[in-house]
Design a protein around this motif. Structure first.
Motif, short mmCIF file in Angstrom:
data_model
loop_
_atom_site.label_atom_id
_atom_site.label_comp_id
_atom_site.label_asym_id
_atom_site.label_seq_id
_atom_site.Cartn_x
_atom_site.Cartn_y
_atom_site.Cartn_z
N ASP A 324 54.94 29.59 1.32
CA ASP A 324 54.92 28.33 2.15
C ASP A 324 55.11 28.56 3.64
O ASP A 324 55.17 29.79 4.25
N ALA A 325 54.86 27.40 4.37
CA ALA A 325 54.74 27.33 5.81
C ALA A 325 56.37 27.87 6.39
O ALA A 325 57.20 27.80 5.70
N HIS A 326 56.11 28.50 7.39
CA HIS A 326 57.57 28.69 8.37
C HIS A 326 57.50 28.52 9.78
O HIS A 326 57.35 29.36 10.32
N ARG A 331 55.18 35.62 9.56
CA ARG A 331 55.97 36.60 8.79
C ARG A 331 55.51 37.72 8.44
O ARG A 331 54.19 37.79 7.78
N LEU A 332 56.21 38.83 8.60
CA LEU A 332 55.62 40.18 8.17
C LEU A 332 56.48 40.44 6.83
O LEU A 332 57.72 40.54 6.92
N LEU A 333 55.59 40.40 5.79
CA LEU A 333 56.14 40.81 4.61
C LEU A 333 55.67 41.93 3.65
O LEU A 333 54.50 42.15 3.65
N PRO A 334 56.44 43.00 3.67
CA PRO A 334 56.25 44.19 2.95
C PRO A 334 55.76 43.55 1.56
O PRO A 334 56.03 42.72 0.82
N GLY A 369 51.49 29.29 6.23
CA GLY A 369 51.50 29.85 4.97
C GLY A 369 50.43 30.36 4.55
O GLY A 369 49.30 30.67 5.14
N ALA A 370 50.33 30.86 3.11
CA ALA A 370 48.88 31.24 2.51
C ALA A 370 48.96 30.81 1.14
O ALA A 370 49.85 30.51 0.30
N GLN A 371 47.65 30.66 0.65
CA GLN A 371 47.44 30.41 -0.85
C GLN A 371 46.89 31.51 -1.57
O GLN A 371 46.77 32.50 -1.24
#
Length: 399
Positions: A324-326, A331-334, A369-371
């Motif tokens: 989702d959008a933020h 956002r840096l997500l491991p 965000g991303a799909q």
């Protein structure tokens, strides 16, 4: 985006024992012929003319029909035509009682041939010849070559020396913390990460939370390892509360902020300052995951720029879920690889390390965000294999 606030550091001289793995900054040129004298390649005898040979004292010039003992690496005396190896000769006594050298049963046909088993001076390199060109990443064989050529030190590209400043009165360094205390997550690993990012870990200093401690620690003029730190990495104190002193301390020392927060989560309070003496100060947030994300995104490029290294690479990976959008933050997500897709790891709150400990890399998910299946930027962790380019047009920081 290129990292333009820092340039490569000047070269330095290091002892040979410390040079392996470093990058040579100046050509290594032969100081004299290599080898610098003619020597024997075998244990045996130096000989002149055809045998049998009268044995003489080692090292003296030879006349026709004479020989003298020699060991491997021994100096070839004037007049020598070849070396007869010890397996090819035998000693006997002449009727007059003099020691004679003769060919033995182990000699090969035609032995000794002119010049046989003699290492000529200069056969490996002439004086003034380039032995190792600048820009070479030095390995143990290079070090050995420099040693036999007479060098005690080599001029290499300097790596930035990094001082670490770990803050927090609530931080404990051993055992299980009590309520209100936290275990030090930085001291046991920060040196290693800095080294992986191309820095030279210097002193690690621990202080409390007072402004006076911050000011003293940042302004200290100690010179460990014979040089001033090029970079100070601090943990905590980068927020905006009255207990956070990074910005005020940098300003009080006459410094300026080059980066004052980043639109990313975790790690948004990160900062980068520069003091009048040229020293950079990397301010990491106090939460462990947030701190490492800031270290990778600010500290990594800074250390690369100072240490003559390429900027860290950015690839693209296929997102393994819908994200989702933020608001306005990247956002840096491991993430971990699952069937070729990058799936965000669990346990990735700013103060959590469990998700990062099992991650294969970090995704930089835009604020929109991303799909599922969408390409998103990503970078590898210093302790993981580099991410291989997976899509056309993969980028490198600085492009």
């Amino acid at each position: 985006m290129a990292f333009e606030c820092a340039g490569p550091l000047g070269p330095e001289r290091v002892p040979l024992a410390e040079a392996s793995g470093r990058t040579l900054a100046a050509d290594v040129v032969a100081l004299q012929e290599l080898p610098h004298y003619a020597s024997s390649a075998m244990d045996g005898w130096t000989v002149s003319g055809e045998g049998p040979w009268t044995l003489t004292e080692p090292g003296r010039p030879l006349r026709n029909g004479e020989a003298s003992p020699v060991v491997t690496g021994g100096v070839i005396p004037p007049g020598t035509q070849s070396v007869l190896r010890v397996e090819s000769g035998r000693l006997t006594t002449s009727p007059a009682g003099r020691a004679l050298l003769m060919l033995g049963d182990g000699a090969s046909p035609g032995e000794p041939r002119p010049g046989q088993h003699i290492r000529k001076s200069g056969e490996e390199a002439a004086a003034g010849e380039v032995l190792i060109p600048a820009g070479t990443a030095l390995n143990p064989a290079h070090i050995a070559l420099a040693a036999v050529s007479g060098f005690d030190q080599l001029v290499v590209r300097r790596k930035p020396l990094v001082k670490m400043l770990v803050t927090g009165s609530e931080v404990v360094t051993a055992s299980i913390p009590e309520p209100g205390q936290v275990r030090d997550a930085f001291g046991p690993q920060l040196r290693t990460v800095i080294q992986m990012l191309g820095g030279v870990p210097g002193p690690l200093v621990r202080i409390g939370d007072s402004y006076e401690e911050w000011l003293t620690a940042l302004g200290a003029s100690e010179a460990p390892m014979g040089q001033w730190p090029d970079v100070v990495v601090t943990t905590g104190g980068t927020g905006r509360s009255g207990a956070d002193h990074f910005r005020n301390a940098v300003a009080a020392l006459g410094g300026r902020l080059l980066i004052d927060g980043i639109a990313m989560r975790p790690g948004h309070p990160a900062a980068l300052g520069k003091l009048p003496n040229g020293r950079f100060v990397v301010g990491l947030p106090g939460n462990p995951l947030a701190a490492l994300m800031a270290l990778f995104t600010i500290g990594g490029p800074l250390l690369a720029a100072l240490g003559h290294q390429p900027l860290p690479g950015v690839s693209r990976v296929l997102c393994g879920t819908t994200i989702d959008a933020h608001r306005a933050s990247t956002r840096l997500l491991p993430f971990r690889w699952v069937n070729g897709l990058a799936v965000p790891a669990d346990f990735t709150g700013p103060g959590m390390m469990r998700g990062l400990a099992s991650a294969d890399g970090v995704m930089a998910v835009p604020s929109r965000g991303a799909q599922l299946g969408e390409p998103v930027p990503a970078f590898s962790l210093p302790w993981c294999p580099p991410l291989q380019p997976r899509l056309p047009g993969d980028l490198v920081w600085g492009d």
